[in-house]
Design a protein around this motif. Structure first.
Motif, PDB file in Angstrom:
ATOM      1  N   CYS A 126       0.809  -1.230   0.000  1.00 51.84           N
ATOM      2  CA  CYS A 126       0.000   0.000   0.000  1.00 51.84           C
ATOM      3  C   CYS A 126       0.841   1.279   0.000  1.00 51.84           C
ATOM      4  CB  CYS A 126      -0.962  -0.006   1.195  1.00 51.84           C
ATOM      5  SG  CYS A 126      -0.149   0.242   2.795  1.00 51.84           S
ATOM      6  N   ASN A 127       2.168   1.149   0.044  1.00 49.56           N
ATOM      7  CA  ASN A 127       3.128   2.266   0.033  1.00 49.56           C
ATOM      8  C   ASN A 127       3.164   3.078   1.324  1.00 49.56           C
ATOM      9  OD1 ASN A 127       4.157   1.803  -2.597  1.00 49.56           O
ATOM     10  ND2 ASN A 127       2.303   2.722  -3.434  1.00 49.56           N
ATOM     11  N   SER A 128       2.434   2.666   2.349  1.00 47.57           N
ATOM     12  CA  SER A 128       2.447   3.395   3.616  1.00 47.57           C
ATOM     13  C   SER A 128       3.805   3.237   4.302  1.00 47.57           C
ATOM     14  CB  SER A 128       1.355   2.847   4.540  1.00 47.57           C
ATOM     15  OG  SER A 128       1.494   3.413   5.837  1.00 47.57           O
ATOM     16  N   LYS A 129       4.228   4.303   4.955  1.00 43.05           N
ATOM     17  CA  LYS A 129       5.446   4.223   5.774  1.00 43.05           C
ATOM     18  C   LYS A 129       5.088   3.997   7.241  1.00 43.05           C
ATOM     19  CE  LYS A 129       8.798   6.369   2.889  1.00 43.05           C
ATOM     20  NZ  LYS A 129      10.006   7.127   2.834  1.00 43.05           N
ATOM     21  N   ASN A 130       3.815   3.770   7.501  1.00 40.92           N
ATOM     22  CA  ASN A 130       3.354   3.482   8.864  1.00 40.92           C
ATOM     23  C   ASN A 130       3.559   1.990   9.119  1.00 40.92           C
ATOM     24  OD1 ASN A 130       2.208   3.602  11.384  1.00 40.92           O
ATOM     25  ND2 ASN A 130       0.115   3.899  10.655  1.00 40.92           N
ATOM     26  N   THR A 131       4.826   1.599   9.173  1.00 40.51           N
ATOM     27  CA  THR A 131       5.212   0.203   9.349  1.00 40.51           C
ATOM     28  C   THR A 131       6.161   0.089  10.523  1.00 40.51           C
ATOM     29  OG1 THR A 131       7.158   0.347   7.910  1.00 40.51           O
ATOM     30  CG2 THR A 131       5.054  -0.169   6.837  1.00 40.51           C
TER      31      THR A 131
END
Length: 162
Positions: A126-131
């Motif tokens: 999903c390309n989120s950097k909330n990882t």
């Protein structure tokens, strides 16, 4: 048939990484040189992605058999002891293939804090950097495991290495 470096590189496009079958040895930046010698003998030098990579001998064998089959030449594959592999050897196309395969590609690494790079990995789904980093150890030595808080995927990350 005249054997050329161009023909050797074309044959090498068929040699896929056994652990990441969407990448070939050229995508990974594993080939450091190819030479055609007397009697069309071919010498290919390669570097493993990680020094303890369990697939190195299989990759060497696959390089030799593929190039011999394609070009009808005698092929020797040596480990290049003058060079070392780093993740910056992978180009944008290889990184895109990794991402499409569901593995976060390595970020460009220039010696900055390694833990910071591992902590800020975008999700390939999903390309989120909330990882966040779940484990610095993945299914192979070259990968870490992350979790995406946005889409809920657990994913692997090809570790950056300089």
């Amino acid at each position: 048939m005249t054997i050329t470096a161009e023909k050797i590189y074309k044959a090498l496009e068929q040699v896929m990484d056994p652990e990441i079958p969407v990448l070939n040895v050229l995508d990974l930046g594993m080939i450091t040189s190819v030479k055609v010698g007397d009697g069309d003998a071919v010498l290919i030098k390669m570097i493993p992605t990680f020094s303890a990579c369990p697939a190195v001998e299989l990759i060497r064998q696959n390089i030799r058999t593929t190039v011999e089959k394609e070009l009808g030449a005698s092929v020797t594959v040596e480990i290049d002891k003058e060079a070392h592999w780093h993740s910056n050897r992978m180009g944008p196309a290889a990184k895109e293939k990794l991402k499409n395969f569901g593995i976060a590609p390595p970020q460009v690494y220039n010696g900055e804090a390694y833990s910071e790079i591992l902590m800020h990995t975008a999700c390939p789904h999903c390309n989120s950097k909330n990882t966040y980093l779940r484990s610095p150890f993945g299914s192979t030595l070259c990968r870490a495991i992350h979790y995406c808080r946005e889409c809920g995927h657990v994913f692997e990350h090809f570790k950056p290495l300089e």
